[in-house]
Each structure stands twice: as structure tokens, then as C-alpha cells.
Design a protein around this motif. Sequence first.
Motif, PDB file in Angstrom:
ATOM      1  N   GLU A   1       0.796  -1.225   0.000  1.00  0.00           N
ATOM      2  CA  GLU A   1       0.000   0.000   0.000  1.00  0.00           C
ATOM      3  C   GLU A   1       0.831   1.278   0.000  1.00  0.00           C
ATOM      4  O   GLU A   1       0.334   2.337  -0.367  1.00  0.00           O
ATOM      5  CB  GLU A   1      -0.941   0.004   1.216  1.00  0.00           C
ATOM      6  CG  GLU A   1      -2.031  -1.044   1.084  1.00  0.00           C
ATOM      7  CD  GLU A   1      -2.648  -1.438   2.419  1.00  0.00           C
ATOM      8  OE1 GLU A   1      -2.370  -0.767   3.426  1.00  0.00           O
ATOM      9  OE2 GLU A   1      -3.382  -2.438   2.447  1.00  0.00           O
ATOM     10  N   CYS A   2       2.086   1.207   0.415  1.00  0.00           N
ATOM     11  CA  CYS A   2       2.842   2.458   0.595  1.00  0.00           C
ATOM     12  C   CYS A   2       3.913   2.681  -0.462  1.00  0.00           C
ATOM     13  O   CYS A   2       4.340   3.814  -0.675  1.00  0.00           O
ATOM     14  CB  CYS A   2       3.435   2.543   1.996  1.00  0.00           C
ATOM     15  SG  CYS A   2       4.930   1.561   2.241  1.00  0.00           S
ATOM     16  N   GLY A   3       4.401   1.639  -1.088  1.00  0.00           N
ATOM     17  CA  GLY A   3       5.373   1.808  -2.170  1.00  0.00           C
ATOM     18  C   GLY A   3       6.813   2.015  -1.723  1.00  0.00           C
ATOM     19  O   GLY A   3       7.691   2.179  -2.573  1.00  0.00           O
ATOM     20  N   ALA A   4       7.089   2.000  -0.416  1.00  0.00           N
ATOM     21  CA  ALA A   4       8.461   2.250   0.056  1.00  0.00           C
ATOM     22  C   ALA A   4       9.416   1.133  -0.355  1.00  0.00           C
ATOM     23  O   ALA A   4      10.629   1.305  -0.325  1.00  0.00           O
ATOM     24  CB  ALA A   4       8.478   2.429   1.572  1.00  0.00           C
ATOM     25  N   CYS A   5       8.861  -0.021  -0.734  1.00  0.00           N
ATOM     26  CA  CYS A   5       9.691  -1.174  -1.099  1.00  0.00           C
ATOM     27  C   CYS A   5       9.814  -1.323  -2.610  1.00  0.00           C
ATOM     28  O   CYS A   5      10.303  -2.352  -3.085  1.00  0.00           O
ATOM     29  CB  CYS A   5       9.095  -2.440  -0.504  1.00  0.00           C
ATOM     30  SG  CYS A   5       7.493  -2.833  -1.223  1.00  0.00           S
ATOM     31  N   SER A   6       9.392  -0.306  -3.366  1.00  0.00           N
ATOM     32  CA  SER A   6       9.387  -0.421  -4.836  1.00  0.00           C
ATOM     33  C   SER A   6      10.766  -0.760  -5.379  1.00  0.00           C
ATOM     34  O   SER A   6      11.768  -0.142  -5.004  1.00  0.00           O
ATOM     35  CB  SER A   6       8.938   0.900  -5.473  1.00  0.00           C
ATOM     36  OG  SER A   6       7.637   1.239  -5.048  1.00  0.00           O
ATOM     37  N   VAL A   7      10.813  -1.739  -6.275  1.00  0.00           N
ATOM     38  CA  VAL A   7      12.027  -2.057  -7.036  1.00  0.00           C
ATOM     39  C   VAL A   7      11.591  -2.342  -8.468  1.00  0.00           C
ATOM     40  O   VAL A   7      10.389  -2.494  -8.751  1.00  0.00           O
ATOM     41  CB  VAL A   7      12.791  -3.280  -6.464  1.00  0.00           C
ATOM     42  CG1 VAL A   7      13.190  -3.049  -5.007  1.00  0.00           C
ATOM     43  CG2 VAL A   7      11.972  -4.561  -6.596  1.00  0.00           C
ATOM     44  N   LEU A   8      12.561  -2.394  -9.347  1.00  0.00           N
ATOM     45  CA  LEU A   8      12.251  -2.788 -10.718  1.00  0.00           C
ATOM     46  C   LEU A   8      12.500  -4.285 -10.855  1.00  0.00           C
ATOM     47  O   LEU A   8      13.577  -4.772 -10.521  1.00  0.00           O
ATOM     48  CB  LEU A   8      13.134  -2.034 -11.718  1.00  0.00           C
ATOM     49  CG  LEU A   8      13.016  -0.509 -11.738  1.00  0.00           C
ATOM     50  CD1 LEU A   8      13.952   0.075 -12.796  1.00  0.00           C
ATOM     51  CD2 LEU A   8      11.572  -0.090 -12.020  1.00  0.00           C
ATOM     52  N   LEU A   9      11.482  -4.996 -11.330  1.00  0.00           N
ATOM     53  CA  LEU A   9      11.613  -6.424 -11.614  1.00  0.00           C
ATOM     54  C   LEU A   9      11.405  -6.550 -13.122  1.00  0.00           C
ATOM     55  O   LEU A   9      10.296  -6.289 -13.614  1.00  0.00           O
ATOM     56  CB  LEU A   9      10.563  -7.218 -10.832  1.00  0.00           C
ATOM     57  CG  LEU A   9      10.550  -8.729 -11.039  1.00  0.00           C
ATOM     58  CD1 LEU A   9      11.813  -9.383 -10.498  1.00  0.00           C
ATOM     59  CD2 LEU A   9       9.318  -9.355 -10.365  1.00  0.00           C
ATOM     60  N   ASN A  10      12.459  -6.901 -13.841  1.00  0.00           N
ATOM     61  CA  ASN A  10      12.410  -6.915 -15.308  1.00  0.00           C
ATOM     62  C   ASN A  10      11.827  -5.603 -15.843  1.00  0.00           C
ATOM     63  O   ASN A  10      10.908  -5.595 -16.660  1.00  0.00           O
ATOM     64  CB  ASN A  10      11.589  -8.113 -15.815  1.00  0.00           C
ATOM     65  CG  ASN A  10      12.269  -9.426 -15.467  1.00  0.00           C
ATOM     66  OD1 ASN A  10      13.495  -9.496 -15.375  1.00  0.00           O
ATOM     67  ND2 ASN A  10      11.469 -10.459 -15.238  1.00  0.00           N
ATOM     68  N   ASP A  11      12.339  -4.507 -15.328  1.00  0.00           N
ATOM     69  CA  ASP A  11      11.985  -3.150 -15.765  1.00  0.00           C
ATOM     70  C   ASP A  11      10.590  -2.681 -15.354  1.00  0.00           C
ATOM     71  O   ASP A  11      10.193  -1.571 -15.708  1.00  0.00           O
ATOM     72  CB  ASP A  11      12.134  -2.991 -17.288  1.00  0.00           C
ATOM     73  CG  ASP A  11      13.604  -2.905 -17.697  1.00  0.00           C
ATOM     74  OD1 ASP A  11      14.432  -2.544 -16.827  1.00  0.00           O
ATOM     75  OD2 ASP A  11      13.916  -3.213 -18.859  1.00  0.00           O
ATOM     76  N   GLU A  12       9.838  -3.508 -14.640  1.00  0.00           N
ATOM     77  CA  GLU A  12       8.508  -3.093 -14.167  1.00  0.00           C
ATOM     78  C   GLU A  12       8.620  -2.733 -12.679  1.00  0.00           C
ATOM     79  O   GLU A  12       9.292  -3.444 -11.924  1.00  0.00           O
ATOM     80  CB  GLU A  12       7.507  -4.249 -14.289  1.00  0.00           C
ATOM     81  CG  GLU A  12       7.210  -4.679 -15.703  1.00  0.00           C
ATOM     82  CD  GLU A  12       6.091  -3.866 -16.324  1.00  0.00           C
ATOM     83  OE1 GLU A  12       5.292  -3.299 -15.566  1.00  0.00           O
ATOM     84  OE2 GLU A  12       6.036  -3.794 -17.564  1.00  0.00           O
ATOM     85  N   VAL A  13       7.912  -1.655 -12.281  1.00  0.00           N
ATOM     86  CA  VAL A  13       7.893  -1.331 -10.850  1.00  0.00           C
ATOM     87  C   VAL A  13       7.023  -2.335 -10.115  1.00  0.00           C
ATOM     88  O   VAL A  13       5.880  -2.574 -10.516  1.00  0.00           O
ATOM     89  CB  VAL A  13       7.306   0.078 -10.597  1.00  0.00           C
ATOM     90  CG1 VAL A  13       7.389   0.426  -9.117  1.00  0.00           C
ATOM     91  CG2 VAL A  13       8.017   1.107 -11.426  1.00  0.00           C
ATOM     92  N   VAL A  14       7.560  -2.944  -9.068  1.00  0.00           N
ATOM     93  CA  VAL A  14       6.742  -3.830  -8.230  1.00  0.00           C
ATOM     94  C   VAL A  14       6.938  -3.430  -6.773  1.00  0.00           C
ATOM     95  O   VAL A  14       7.954  -2.849  -6.404  1.00  0.00           O
ATOM     96  CB  VAL A  14       7.131  -5.320  -8.396  1.00  0.00           C
ATOM     97  CG1 VAL A  14       6.837  -5.810  -9.802  1.00  0.00           C
ATOM     98  CG2 VAL A  14       8.600  -5.557  -8.025  1.00  0.00           C
ATOM     99  N   ASN A  15       5.927  -3.758  -5.962  1.00  0.00           N
ATOM    100  CA  ASN A  15       6.095  -3.680  -4.513  1.00  0.00           C
ATOM    101  C   ASN A  15       6.797  -4.969  -4.103  1.00  0.00           C
ATOM    102  O   ASN A  15       6.187  -6.046  -4.140  1.00  0.00           O
ATOM    103  CB  ASN A  15       4.735  -3.576  -3.819  1.00  0.00           C
ATOM    104  CG  ASN A  15       4.090  -2.224  -4.040  1.00  0.00           C
ATOM    105  OD1 ASN A  15       4.747  -1.193  -3.927  1.00  0.00           O
ATOM    106  ND2 ASN A  15       2.811  -2.213  -4.363  1.00  0.00           N
ATOM    107  N   SER A  16       8.048  -4.874  -3.720  1.00  0.00           N
ATOM    108  CA  SER A  16       8.809  -6.104  -3.471  1.00  0.00           C
ATOM    109  C   SER A  16       8.309  -6.853  -2.241  1.00  0.00           C
ATOM    110  O   SER A  16       8.654  -8.003  -2.038  1.00  0.00           O
ATOM    111  CB  SER A  16      10.300  -5.803  -3.353  1.00  0.00           C
ATOM    112  OG  SER A  16      10.556  -4.934  -2.268  1.00  0.00           O
TER     113      SER A  16
END
Lengths: 776, 156
Positions: free
Chosen positions: B45-60
Motif C-alpha cells: 500500500e505504501c510503495g516504500a519497497c518499490s524495485v524494478l523487476l524486469n523493468d517493471e515497478v513492483v512492490n517487493s
Amino acid sequence: MTTLRKSNIVGRPFARVEGQRRLTGTARYVDDLDFGPELLHARIVHSTHPHAELLHVDITQALAVPGVFLLLTGADVPGMLGQQLHDRPVLAQTRVRYAGEPVAVAVAATSEAAERAAGLVTVTYRDLPGVYDLAASLAPAAPLVHVDGMGYDRAAHVAPVPGTNIAHHTLQERGDVRAGLAQAAVVVEHTYRASSVLHVAMEPHGGVAQMDDNGQITLWASTQAPFAKRDLIAQALGLGPERLRMVTPFVGGGFGGKTHVSIEALLVALAMRLPGRPVKLVLSRLEDFSSTFRRPGLQAEVKVGATADGLLTAVEARYIWDAGASADAVIDLAYAAALAGAGPYRVANVSIESDVVYTNQPVAAPMRGNGMAEVHWAIEQQMDRLAAALRIPPVEFRLRNALRGGDAIGGGRVMHATGLDQCIRRAATGLRTTKAPAKARMTRRGRGLAAMWSPVFGGRGATAAAMLQLAPDGRVVVSLGGIDTGQGLYTIAVQLVAATLGVSAEAVKMAPSDTGRSPAALPAADSPLTWSAGNAVLKAAQHLRAQILDIAAQQWNEAVGSLDIVDGFVVSHASTKMAALAEVAYGMEPSSQIAPPQLLTGEGVFTAAPSAESDGSYRPISHFSTGAQAVEVEVDLETGEVDVLQLVSAFDVGHALNPDLVLSQMKGGAMQGLSTTLFEQLQFVDGIARNPGFLDYRVATALDLPQTLDAVIVEVPQDDGPYGARGIGEHSLVPTAPAIANAIYDAIGVRVSELPITGESVWRAIQTQLVPEKES
Amino acid sequence: MKHEIDCIVNDQAHHLTVASHETLLCMLREQLGLTGAKNGCATGECGACSVLLNDEVVNSCLVLAVEADHATVVTVEGLADEGELSTLQQSFLDHSATQCGFCTSGMLVAATALLKQASRPDVNAVRAGLAGNLCRCTGYDDIVKAIMAASRARRT
């Protein structure tokens, strides 16, 4: 103001000194610290009942979970927390007073095992009748939240009302409020409410504690107030404060939620029973929402009178604060509300009651604004109502009454020079001309403004200290007790040291905050740090500078007056000699590897001058911050939805030491204000929080940004501020809610008296307050 | 149950053993010591863990570590080039777009993806692109301005 060196660093934009670390993911917050395989994990068992006797807490099953090290219940930790009123157990004792209260805690080798063990603790409750709002709490013969409250340790100024849920009663009066109301041509009287919102720092509460072989305990925690917390924890657990050291790594926001002890005392209690092992407790978002602090709720009954010429004659108010199950953290806030509750206006007759009331809800603690946002929600709508009744434009009405330097403000105090009137004008004129909406039929636009003031206290503990050390390599290391929670304190400190000492900003380094080493400072609350810690840093830099110049004068046999420090070098205007600071101080090249016998140290202690107070108050005011915000809104008549189109902030910051940081504080505060005004409310049903998470408790996103968010710096210097500066962070959301409410009134002619302002509440106000508009 | 996975994180190849229930966030933080991605809510819900997974933003926090098998992951630690800030990071610094910094890693990752997808995003696209990343300090305005400036700098 002391005469200060001209500077090309202070008063200019300067990038955050720790910015690079925050931007590269290398800034370490408490959950990021590596404690190795010895680390143990703790999990709290929270009460699921809002008010009940604790008949039995059974830990036998929990103890059988593989990997479990320890279970503690209230019987193991009998201490009570409190600064002024010791009314909060570290762990619930014989009863629970809110849903979410810690009842037991489990420690295990993994967080999964700790979680499993916590889930296997069986608590037997016997429910008690509870009080879940102010009306119930204040009703005659209401059940008492603290039956033994009168027996708690408390400071002399704390005034509970026996036999009631009123934990603290305050009254501030000046003039004759009855006579003032009698003089008035118009009197408006209304009740406003502000429900609970949450601080919602993006970093949840968390910490790690460890006791060494000598019984010394170190606590790494996300906190705004390490020194105050150290003392409170030590007191609650019966330790000498010298046994406890608090280290504060990067802090991911606080907003008041990390000023008071939450889980830290529990962590220390655990560490004391597990010698050598670091114990970690980081709250889940659910726990952070439902079991830490919330902003106190407010019911405000406010009566204001003015003459036909639009001059205020009297303010009579009763502010009632819903403190939840513990009142300690709200006592200072209630006092601030009583002192400042008439708003930033000249008014001779004032009577303000401010009461702190217990309910069976989670514990309240001041949020950004220290109660002023809630108080101004009421008072600034009342000003608009008076202006409307008198047919005076609201801006003009405020300017007629705005406080000026030299005005008496009660208790023998006199207002200092202030840019309040400038703020009101600049906010009002800062709104841009916009095009009328395309689909004008069902939407209406309106503009509103609110002004504010906020006391900054210089009383109890209002001393800040700073220490500088000149390292052999020429760097200057700054130790400060105050915490940079993101507001930019460390950047300001570096700017002040560089400018005062005469070195480049790159040569100045901030030491990590550590109560074992850093000098004490005020908590990062009430926005005092720019002013207090800034002064301490300034003095420490002056002290170090004087020592270096003395040494150089002796070595070179020259007068101190002919020497200066420029860009890290002592230079002589008489002999044109020049040498690096470390060379002068330690007689060595900057690159030398030999450690000098003793490092040159500059120390600075700032104590606020006693204010001209005659009321013997326990917490003297140092000064007031002032400001205003103006907004334009668009209201949908069919749905009641409110869209903030533009928002302008103007605050008097004395002198902007770093204009970029000041503007950031204003804009960030404005959006937090917008969010708490339009979206945020922790909802309870019979004491149980219904929306403890981001999905159901909405905070503003980037999509909620107004089309324009402007900020204006007003500078009327603070006479005892560093370079004339005052703080800003705390104040920047105070006028937002009433400015929006006033704009809604301007748009559609209805008033909303309860926060948050939702589409539903505006729609209901339209249905009840508006006569149906004729089709034209 | 344990699984063997191969993945590339910030241009480095890793062979890792992960538990079935282990999240990508947990793997990054605890196995690789990449603590830039933050655990702000653990529920996406907060996005603080966002990383790129195969160039897509994901909440890790919502992606299992096993899903990173044969994938490329970029975290905030991978945005700077040999210690030199990326255009976007420098723009964040110049625009005072970080305060407490807890959301910053996720913001930078989301913004990096945004600028990869749209060469000339307008202000509304930038705001929409950040809607999954909560920030309590900045009020977003400085962040949006930093991203707009970075996109302009990149075009020239």
C-alpha cells in the motif's frame, strides 16, 4: 542579535548534507542495522478489548514454541510511564484501557517464532463498561478510565478533577470576558470537532536494545527525543539513566508520534533479561496504526464577539481534548491551547478552558502543530463567521485585529515584532487568477484564508547544547542532541558552523546522535530546533573560532584582530601569513597521521532568556510563530466533493537560513494539512479501530496535489534567533483546515464544523443549510 | 521448502537459496544487505519497497523471492553509477525532494520507471506515476518538480 559574520552559506539554498545517503539507499534506519545472528525478535500481544479487567494472561503454550526465549507480562514489568503524570503502564497491569494496549511480549530467535508465540498467549478478560467518546466520558457517573488516577505520581501543575475522567484542567483568563461579550455588536457561538488522525510517519516505530556484560544498555530507536525518552524509560524501569544509552540512526519521519515513549521501554525491559543478546521490535503497519499514538480529538466550544467596526471584544472558549487512555503527553498541548486559543488577535477579554479527558481509546500525543491545528480549526472559522455577520471581507477583518509587536497578550506577556499582517496579505494576494470552470453548473469555486500563531516554549528543559571538535585532518565534527527527522536540522547546523567558523561546508561533519556522547537538546517538537540548537551550534562555533585565533595570534605574535579564518585557513591581514586550521591547532600538516594529544573543542550552550511572565507558568513561552494560508476550492454541489485547486502558504520564519528547506517545510506541511483536513480519520466503533491501514485510512497521494502549491517566506527577525531565525516545520499545517472550510463557505455558503471534511459531510451540510437554489 | 534461484540484482549475478514464503523484499534486505528498499507496510500500500523487476515497478513486499528466478532486479542502490548520482537522484537533491528519506528509494525507482516509459511525461502523468508511493513529508510537490526537471535535462 549578536553581530554575525556575513556569509555566503547561511541564508542561501544549500542541499541537504545527508541527502546523498538518503538518495542512494545507504542511509541506515533502525530496521536496516545489522546485528548479526545473535539478534532476537520480539512481538507484542495487544489487548483486543477496549476496557476490561485482566483476569489471567496464560503464557504456557507460548513458551512451548520452538525458538522462544522469553515471555513477559505485566507482572514482570510493573513500571508506569509519564513525564508529568505517570498514567501509562509499560505493560497492562490489572486492566486494559484501550484495544491495542500491550498485554504481553514474546521474544524468539526468529520473527516468525515470536509471532507464533504471541498468538498463543491466552488472555482472559472481564469486560468493563467503557467510554468511547468525549460525551460519554464527561457524562455524570461515567465509568472511570483510571479509577485510581488521583493516586498517580504527577507534577504540581497537573490538575485532575476528582471523580471524573478529566485528567487535567487548565484555565487562562485576562480582562473581563462577560463585559467584553456585552460590549460586542455581534457574538457568534459555535461548536467544532476534530476527530482522531494519525501521525503516520512512513517509517513505523521500531528499535533494538542490547545489554552488555557490565549491565550497560544501548537502545537504537527511531525517535524524535532521545534524551527525554532515555530519562522516562529509566524512570519507568527503575534504572539509573547512566545505564541507558540511546543511539538514533536515520529517522523516517515523526510528526510528534515519536516524541513520546512507545515500545522503547518494553525493549529495554527485554534486553535486561537477555544479557548480551540484541532484541529487535519493529511494529507492523497495523500495530503502528492501532497501538501507538494518535492526534488527540478535540471538541471546541467557542464564543467570539466584535464591535460593529469589526474589532474583537472577547473570546470565550472551552477546548476539550480526547487523550485516550493516557493524558500525560497531552498536558503541554492543553496548556498551549489555553495560552494561544484566542488566535493571533488583539483581544482584551479572554477566558479559555482547556481540559484533557480520558477515553478508552488509544493514547494521544501531539501531532505537528502541537494542538494549534485543532484550535485554529475552530477559532479561524469563528473569525470568518464574525466577518460575514459584520459584512467585512475576511482578510480585512483579520488585518484589523491581527497582533502587532508590543500588543499585550496576557500573563504580562507582550507580543514581539511579527510579520503576521504581511503573511495574511501575501497569502491572500498569492492566489492566482484562474479561469472559471467549464462545467460551471454543478460546481462552485470559492476562496478562503486562515491565519495562525503558535507558541514556542522556552521553559522546562529549554536548553540546547552543541559540541564541535576540530579533527587533525581539518574536519570539524558537530555533536548535537537534536534529531534531524527529515526537516533539515543537520544541514542548518553545517551551514551555521561553516559560516561562523570560516570553513567550507564540506569540512563540517555531523556526528551520529548518541546520548552517550551528544549534548542534550530539546526534542524535535514545537519546532524549536532551528532556534535553540541553531543558537547552541553558533555559540560552539564562535568558541572554537576564538580558541584557534588565540593560538594563531600567539604563534605568529600578532593581534587577534588582524586574523581571520577563511575557507579553512587562518589568515593574517597584517603579515599575510596563512595556515590550515589543524596546522595552527596541532602544529602539523593536515595529512599527518599522528594523533594530537587533545582535540580542540568548541562548546555552546543556549538557554532561552526568561520571558517577561508574571503568571508563574511552569512552561514559559519564548516566542510565537505566525503565518497564514489561502486556498481556492471547487465544490461539487451534487456529491459534496471538495477539490483544492490552489494553496498558498506564507509564514514568518524570522530569517530563512536555508530558503529551500523552509519552502519544503511549508509545502510539505500544507499537504499534510490538506490530507488531515479532507481524508484522514481513524474511525472507532466502541473503542475498536476500524481502519488501521493505508487501504482504509487514506493519506494524500501525488494525485491530490493542488494545481499550484505556493509558499512565501516572510522575514521579521527573531531577536534571539540564530541570524534571526525561527522554526517552521511544526506550524506549516496549522491554518490549512480552516482555510479550506472558509473557502467552502465562500463557494457554496455552508459551514462544516467537523473534521475531516468529506464529500458526505459537505453534501449533508448542503442538504441542511442551503435553501434550494432556484433554476435560473 | 527451499528453492535455488538465479537472478541479476543491480548488474550483479546471484545464486541464492530462498524459502517458499520469502518475499523479494526480505531477500534483498536480509540476504543481499540491500536495505534501500524499505518495509513500510508489507501489504503493497505504501510503495516504500518499490524495485524494478524486469523493468517493471513492483512492490517487493508482494513479490515472492522465487519469482525473481532468472529475472533482473534494480533497487535504489543500483541507480547511481559508480558513486555518481543519476540525473534523477541529482535532481531530487537539487529540488529538496527528500526529507526523512524513507519513501525516497521507492519514489526514485518509480520515477526511474516513469522516465523510461514516457520520454516527455506531463505533470499529470508524473503525479499519476507516483500515486502508488506515499510520502508524508514533502507533500510531493518537490518530487514532481525534480522529476520534471530530470526529464527536461535528459532531453537536452
